[in-house]
Design a protein around this motif. Structure first.
Motif, PDB file in Angstrom:
ATOM      1  N   ALA A 166       3.852  -7.327 -11.703  1.00  0.00           N
ATOM      2  CA  ALA A 166       4.710  -6.257 -12.219  1.00  0.00           C
ATOM      3  C   ALA A 166       6.189  -6.544 -12.052  1.00  0.00           C
ATOM      4  CB  ALA A 166       4.366  -4.939 -11.527  1.00  0.00           C
ATOM      5  N   LEU A 167       6.510  -7.567 -11.259  1.00  0.00           N
ATOM      6  CA  LEU A 167       7.916  -7.888 -11.012  1.00  0.00           C
ATOM      7  C   LEU A 167       8.454  -8.805 -12.093  1.00  0.00           C
ATOM      8  CD1 LEU A 167       7.772  -8.584  -7.150  1.00  0.00           C
ATOM      9  CD2 LEU A 167       8.776  -6.589  -8.267  1.00  0.00           C
ATOM     10  N   PRO A 168       9.732  -8.668 -12.439  1.00  0.00           N
ATOM     11  CA  PRO A 168      10.678  -7.669 -11.903  1.00  0.00           C
ATOM     12  C   PRO A 168      10.833  -6.428 -12.775  1.00  0.00           C
ATOM     13  CG  PRO A 168      11.875  -9.341 -13.079  1.00  0.00           C
ATOM     14  CD  PRO A 168      10.427  -9.718 -13.205  1.00  0.00           C
ATOM     15  N   ASP A 169      10.301  -6.472 -14.009  1.00  0.00           N
ATOM     16  CA  ASP A 169      10.674  -5.474 -15.021  1.00  0.00           C
ATOM     17  C   ASP A 169       9.658  -4.356 -15.217  1.00  0.00           C
ATOM     18  OD1 ASP A 169      13.021  -6.931 -15.582  1.00  0.00           O
ATOM     19  OD2 ASP A 169      11.884  -8.267 -16.918  1.00  0.00           O
ATOM     20  N   HIS A 170       8.479  -4.464 -14.607  1.00  0.00           N
ATOM     21  CA  HIS A 170       7.438  -3.469 -14.861  1.00  0.00           C
ATOM     22  C   HIS A 170       6.935  -2.855 -13.562  1.00  0.00           C
ATOM     23  CE1 HIS A 170       7.323  -4.779 -19.049  1.00  0.00           C
ATOM     24  NE2 HIS A 170       7.300  -6.028 -18.596  1.00  0.00           N
ATOM     25  N   VAL A 171       7.825  -2.702 -12.593  1.00  0.00           N
ATOM     26  CA  VAL A 171       7.393  -2.254 -11.281  1.00  0.00           C
ATOM     27  C   VAL A 171       6.837  -0.830 -11.316  1.00  0.00           C
ATOM     28  CG1 VAL A 171       9.648  -1.360 -10.562  1.00  0.00           C
ATOM     29  CG2 VAL A 171       8.057  -2.226  -8.844  1.00  0.00           C
ATOM     30  N   THR A 172       7.345   0.013 -12.231  1.00  0.00           N
ATOM     31  CA  THR A 172       6.849   1.388 -12.286  1.00  0.00           C
ATOM     32  C   THR A 172       5.381   1.452 -12.690  1.00  0.00           C
ATOM     33  OG1 THR A 172       7.715   1.570 -14.539  1.00  0.00           O
ATOM     34  CG2 THR A 172       9.100   2.407 -12.757  1.00  0.00           C
ATOM     35  N   ASP A 173       4.857   0.372 -13.266  1.00  0.00           N
ATOM     36  CA  ASP A 173       3.446   0.345 -13.641  1.00  0.00           C
ATOM     37  C   ASP A 173       2.528   0.324 -12.427  1.00  0.00           C
ATOM     38  OD1 ASP A 173       3.912  -1.835 -16.547  1.00  0.00           O
ATOM     39  OD2 ASP A 173       4.306   0.298 -16.238  1.00  0.00           O
ATOM     40  N   VAL A 174       3.044  -0.070 -11.271  1.00  0.00           N
ATOM     41  CA  VAL A 174       2.189  -0.189 -10.091  1.00  0.00           C
ATOM     42  C   VAL A 174       2.571   0.790  -8.984  1.00  0.00           C
ATOM     43  CG1 VAL A 174       1.711  -2.614 -10.551  1.00  0.00           C
ATOM     44  CG2 VAL A 174       3.617  -2.021  -9.055  1.00  0.00           C
ATOM     45  N   ILE A 175       3.632   1.571  -9.187  1.00  0.00           N
ATOM     46  CA  ILE A 175       4.089   2.497  -8.136  1.00  0.00           C
ATOM     47  C   ILE A 175       3.126   3.690  -8.046  1.00  0.00           C
ATOM     48  CG2 ILE A 175       5.944   4.081  -7.482  1.00  0.00           C
ATOM     49  CD1 ILE A 175       6.589   1.186  -6.955  1.00  0.00           C
ATOM     50  N   ASP A 176       2.947   4.185  -6.824  1.00  0.00           N
ATOM     51  CA  ASP A 176       2.085   5.329  -6.540  1.00  0.00           C
ATOM     52  C   ASP A 176       2.429   6.510  -7.449  1.00  0.00           C
ATOM     53  OD1 ASP A 176       0.473   7.232  -5.400  1.00  0.00           O
ATOM     54  OD2 ASP A 176       1.452   7.236  -3.443  1.00  0.00           O
TER      55      ASP A 176
ATOM     56  N   GLU B  62       0.829  -1.200   0.000  1.00  0.00           N
ATOM     57  CA  GLU B  62       0.000   0.000   0.000  1.00  0.00           C
ATOM     58  C   GLU B  62       0.868   1.256   0.000  1.00  0.00           C
ATOM     59  OE1 GLU B  62      -3.109   0.025   2.891  1.00  0.00           O
ATOM     60  OE2 GLU B  62      -3.581   2.142   2.574  1.00  0.00           O
ATOM     61  N   VAL B  63       1.947   1.222   0.781  1.00  0.00           N
ATOM     62  CA  VAL B  63       2.866   2.365   0.831  1.00  0.00           C
ATOM     63  C   VAL B  63       3.497   2.613  -0.535  1.00  0.00           C
ATOM     64  CG1 VAL B  63       5.080   3.138   1.776  1.00  0.00           C
ATOM     65  CG2 VAL B  63       3.354   2.183   3.294  1.00  0.00           C
ATOM     66  N   MET B  64       3.859   1.551  -1.243  1.00  0.00           N
ATOM     67  CA  MET B  64       4.556   1.697  -2.519  1.00  0.00           C
ATOM     68  C   MET B  64       3.613   1.945  -3.694  1.00  0.00           C
ATOM     69  SD  MET B  64       7.659   1.677  -1.638  1.00  0.00           S
ATOM     70  CE  MET B  64       8.409   1.671  -3.269  1.00  0.00           C
ATOM     71  N   THR B  65       2.405   1.396  -3.642  1.00  0.00           N
ATOM     72  CA  THR B  65       1.476   1.552  -4.774  1.00  0.00           C
ATOM     73  C   THR B  65       0.463   2.667  -4.561  1.00  0.00           C
ATOM     74  OG1 THR B  65      -0.145  -0.031  -3.913  1.00  0.00           O
ATOM     75  CG2 THR B  65       1.659  -0.921  -5.244  1.00  0.00           C
ATOM     76  N   GLY B  66       0.280   3.065  -3.302  1.00  0.00           N
ATOM     77  CA  GLY B  66      -0.735   4.068  -3.005  1.00  0.00           C
ATOM     78  C   GLY B  66      -2.144   3.522  -3.064  1.00  0.00           C
TER      79      GLY B  66
END
Length: 1005
Positions: A929-939, A904-908
């Protein structure tokens, strides 16, 4: 898992589900394709929610989302519903889609049985129903789908056996049925599927043995049969599957030995995972022929003999784990050379982890240990029979963050080159025979968290350079021959929070007054030294102490009253010193587990209240001038003691003395009373908590007005208040006693706060149990006020204008994990929080996180009823799945909640956001989203902050990639903590270590 393991493919499939609108109105006539049309409508009709609202007559059904048709006949050929949040059941009418080639309904919440009508789909090639809630049996008539190539039924709730009829599907290449409840063993007839390339049945209680017939799968590359309750031996035919790359039989009860030619028979192995069995015999040297091997995991077996594998040929090797291995089995220490295999690891340029612990390896650690890969970060050789010097070449392992060489026979000095390992966080060298001084260079290890050099023969002084280890939580130097004074720099190390153990040495001098700066320390053991002088008053500043031992020293004088501020102290040992005076009365008011005051020179009456009402909770032996107390102590009555020691003092002199004292008191009483008149008597400084009344709290909160309301929950309301006697700003938690469970919550929280004290736990000031002005019961808890509110507010409040940056978020997560580590691993008894979530995490002026609200806390290892499985089990979205089926509260449950909180902290995103349901959870959302698309789920707020930073600082591409790596590593921790299965979740100690590693990466950019 042919859908799970390809992140890029998943992204493509998601994008392919976009609804394409067409302008012309399509006719309701489907030109002979009505069968498909009606089958799709039946499919939609059994969906209980409404994710398929676009399926209507405005478009031809071939244009509906997730539906693909052939160009020639316009018949449905593909039906793909991936992570659509679909709930309901699967319509049997899908069996009427006779042209269907692929049916992929992955990661939804479909329940009920798998319709046997699917057996009609003779053209079907791919059937993937993974990550749903299907139950019942696997339909036997799937055997009619003669063209099927890929069958995925993983992560469901299927029961029964694997149907033998599947063996008729001659084109099958992939079968994944892992994570179900299948039993009945592995059917031998599956060996007829000679085209099989990938078979996984991991985590099913299948039982039975591995059929010899599986050796017919000559095209097999992956075999996962871990945690399947398999027994017997591994059939020799399995070793003839020469194309195998991933081979896992971990966590079974398999016996027997490995064939000597295994490396030649399975030359393409990348993963060899056989841990947790009962395999025996030697490890074949032919494993050297597995030139592509990356992971070699054989821990928890009964292998024996010398390790003669030539790892030099395994260029891609990353991990080697062995445990319980019996080495060369030489009885005389000093004759073995089991560690020479390390010489062959120097050519493994990707090598990262070596774990060989609790084995019987003998020999010296070769100098070549310093030649290992620059990527090498974890060395664990605990519990072997290693001897000789620790090579100075250890200093070459500059990437090392964990060094565990404990419980062996190392001798000589600890090499000064250890100070070159700037990334070291954990150093365990205890239970060896190291001698000489502790090298000053150890102070260069600025990232050190745990240092344990106990039970050696170390001598000379404690190096003052340890003051540079600002992250040190735990320091153990006990059972050595250290001498000199305790450096004041050491006790000024305010990071120490778990233990400082200097016991069983030859330390002299006084205890530095700076010891009071160890405000977060949980345990302090200075026993059995030659420390002298008075116990400093400043020791009372160690307000988080639970364990304090000063026994076996030369301390003198009285016990300072400042120790009364140690409200969480449970064990106090002051025995075998030269302490004098009376037993302090403040000890009566602290809830000790045990107090030892024996063999000192205390005098006077032994109290009989509080802790002193239980003879098994304290000892006062060897104090000849004590009297009174419990009858079990066998001490003389105090008047008898007095008579014995007095010398016939004249009676009239006693009267004169008493009269003089009374006269003096009367002379001063009037003046004293005038000065004190109308002033409220202050709360006793020696009491554990100040006393507050209902009236004081009513006034402090302005009548519990809504203007002062700062939070509300099911059991309580929280108000901001100001205590008028010292203008302290506090948070007052008023219990809603009319709500069922509120009283129990109050008791649980009081009990928890009675046992804990940590820098990342909310500080309680006092409690109030009284009645209000209407005569109703009133209960409240008074806490230190946290000016920056809750973590929930920072993440989700629209009123908040500030945003948390990446460093702040990970720092907060580090604080929370440290609090959990303390509760789970350093409390007695262990405490389970049971309701960890962002609204229960509060932030102080410096944005340091404090975990609060222990209303649902449970104590492990007690018979107080706190472990009852009935009642409330946490908050929806954060409570682990096992609590929903009646499982006991465990520390693993808290780890699950922490994992969800981290995500929740990382994705908002809250775990109960509308985009999530039981099909697509926050865990799965992050995992995909791991490992290569993590920015797709970041807050988005975090990404915007990072973008602003990139622009402002002209951030290099390398730094940007490093930041993305840190985010990916953090999300990975959250995913690992929030696994459905408790045994698969991370250990909270490893969470603390990994988060610290990420913080270090960010700081070093």
């Amino acid at each position: 898992m042919f859908q799970i393991k390809m992140n890029s493919s998943i992204a493509f499939l998601f994008s392919s589900l976009v609804i394409f609108l067409i302008t012309p109105t399509f006719s309701t006539s489907y030109g002979g394709n009505e069968t498909d049309y009606h089958a799709l409508l039946h499919f939609k009709s059994m969906i209980t929610n409404d994710p398929l609202s676009s399926w209507n007559d405005s478009f031809h059904f071939c244009e509906w989302s997730g539906v693909s048709c052939g160009k020639r006949h316009r018949r449905v050929t593909d039906l793909r519903m991936i992570s659509q949040g679909i709930e309901g059941s699967l319509s049997p009418h899908v069996g009427n889609l006779s042209f269907l080639r692929s049916l992929i309904i992955w990661n939804n919440s479909i329940q009920g049985t798998i319709p046997h009508e699917l057996g009609r789909l003779s053209r079907l090639r791919i059937l993937d129903l993974g990550y749903n809630k299907f139950n019942g049996l696997i339909p036997t008539n799937l055997s009619r789908c003669s063209n099927i190539e890929k069958l995925g039924l993983y992560h469901n709730q299927l029961v029964g056996s694997i149907p033998k009829e599947i063996s008729f599907l001659s084109k099958l290449t992939i079968v994944i049925v892992e994570n179900n409840n299948l039993t009945g063993g592995i059917p031998a007839v599956l060996g007829n599927l000679t085209s099989m390339e990938y078979f996984s049945a991991t985590r099913n209680p299948l039982g039975g043995t591995i059929p010899d017939t599986l050796g017919r799968w000559k095209s097999l590359t992956t075999l996962y049969l871990g945690l399947c309750s398999l027994s017997g031996t591994i059939p020799h035919s399995i070793y003839n599957l020469s194309l195998l790359t991933n081979f896992s039989l971990a966590g079974n009860q398999l016996t027997g030995s490995l064939p000597s030619a295994i490396g030649s028979m399975l030359p393409h192995l990348v993963l060899l995972q056989l841990w947790g069995n009962q395999l025996n015999g030697p490890l074949p040297p032919s494993i050297s022929n597995c030139s592509k091997l990356e992971q070699f995991e054989l821990i928890y077996n009964n292998f024996s003999g010398k390790l003669t594998i030539d790892f030099a040929k395994l260029k891609d090797l990353r991990v080697v784990t062995l445990g319980g291995y019996i080495g060369s089995n030489i009885s005389e220490l000093g004759e073995g050379d089991d560690m020479t295999f390390i010489d062959t690891l120097k050519n493994c340029s990707k090598f990262e982890v070596l774990q060989i612990y609790n084995c019987k390896f003998q020999g010296v650690l070769p100098t070549s240990i310093g030649n290992l890969s620059h990527r090498f970060y974890h060395l664990h050789l605990e519990g072997n029979n290693l001897y000789g010097y620790l090579p100075s070449s250890i200093g070459n392992l500059v990437g090392l963050d964990t060094l565990v060489l404990s419980r062996s026979w190392f001798t000589g000095k600890i090499p000064s080159t250890i100070g070159m390992l700037k990334k070291l966080q954990v150093v365990y060298l205890y239970d060896n025979q190291f001698s000489g001084p502790i090298p000053d260079s150890i102070g260069n290890l600025s990232l050190l968290i745990n240092l344990d050099l106990g039970s050696n023969r170390l001598e000379w002084r404690i190096p003052s350079s340890l003051e540079n280890c600002h992250h040190l939580l735990q320091l153990q130097l006990d059972h050595n021959n250290l001498s000199g004074k305790i450096p004041k720099q050491l006790v000024q190390l305010s990071s120490l929070a778990i233990v400082l153990n200097l016991s069983r040495n030859n330390l002299i001098g006084s205890l530095p007054i700076e010891v009071g700066q160890l405000k977060m320390l949980n345990a302090l053991d200075l026993s059995d030294n030659n420390l002298s002088g008075n116990i400093p008053n400043s020791l009372g500043g160690c307000t988080s102490l639970e364990f304090l031992s000063l026994k076996g020293n030369l301390f003198q004088g009285t016990v300072p009253s400042s120790l009364s501020s140690m409200r969480g102290l449970s064990i106090l040992d002051l025995s075998h010193n030269n302490l004098s005076g009376q037993i302090p009365h403040f000890l009566e008011r602290i809830s000790f587990v045990y107090v030892n005051l024996s063999f000192n020179d205390f005098e006077g009456e032994v109290p009989v209240i509080g802790m002193f009402a239980n003879a098994s909770a304290f000892s006062v032996l060897g104090n000849s001038r004590l009297c009174g107390g419990l009858a079990e102590l066998g001490l003389p009555k105090c008047n008898e003691t007095h008579d014995k020691h007095k010398k016939n003092f004249p009676l009239f002199a006693i009267f004169i003395l008493i009269a003089s004292i009374l006269f003096t008191i009367l002379c001063f009483a009037y003046v004293w009373c005038k000065k004190r008149k109308s002033q409220p008597s202050p709360a006793s400084r020696d009491e554990r908590f100040m006393k507050v009344s209902y009236a004081q709290l009513l006034k402090a909160t302005n009548g519990f007005s809504e203007d002062n309301l700062i939070g509300e929950g099911g059991f309580s309301s929280v108000y901001k208040g100001v205590l008028d006697h010292d203008d302290t700003i506090v948070a007052v938690k008023v219990l809603h006693l009319q709500n069922r469970g509120a009283h129990k919550s109050f008791i649980a929280e009081c009990e928890a706060w009675r046992n804990i004290r940590h820098r990342n736990l909310l500080k309680i000031i006092t409690s109030c149990s009284s009645v209000d002005y209407q005569g109703n019961d009133f209960k409240a808890l008074v806490y230190e006020f946290m000016p920056n509110g809750s973590l929930h507010d920072w993440l989700h409040s629209s009123a908040s204008t500030s945003r948390l940056n990446l460093f702040q978020r990970i720092n907060i997560l580090m604080d929370i994990s440290s609090a959990l580590d303390y509760l789970h691993n350093h409390c007695l008894p262990t405490i389970i929080h049971c309701d960890l979530k962002p609204s229960n995490v509060l932030l102080d002026d410096d944005m340091v996180a404090h975990v609060g609200d222990f209303g649902l806390a449970r104590f492990l290892g007690t018979n107080s009823g706190q472990n009852s499985t009935s009642g409330i089990r946490g908050t929806i979205g954060f409570a682990p799945p096992e609590y929903g089926v009646g499982s006991e509260m465990t520390s693993s449950g808290d780890v699950y909640s922490f994992g969800i909180l981290l995500l929740e902290v990382m994705t908002g995103k809250k775990p109960t956001d509308n985009i999530f349901n039981e099909g697509l959870s926050l865990h799965k959302f992050a995992d995909m989203a791991l490992p290569d698309h993590v920015t797709d789920v970041i807050d988005d707020d975090l990404l915007n902050l990072l973008q602003e930073e990139v622009i402002a600082t002209q951030c290099t591409e390398a730094k940007a990639k490093k930041i993305e790596e840190c985010m990916a590593l953090t999300v990975k921790i959250g995913v690992s903590c929030s696994m459905d299965s408790p045994p698969l979740r991370m250990n909270i100690e490893n969470v603390v270590r990994d988060l610290q590693h990420i913080l270090d990466m960010l700081q070093n950019m």
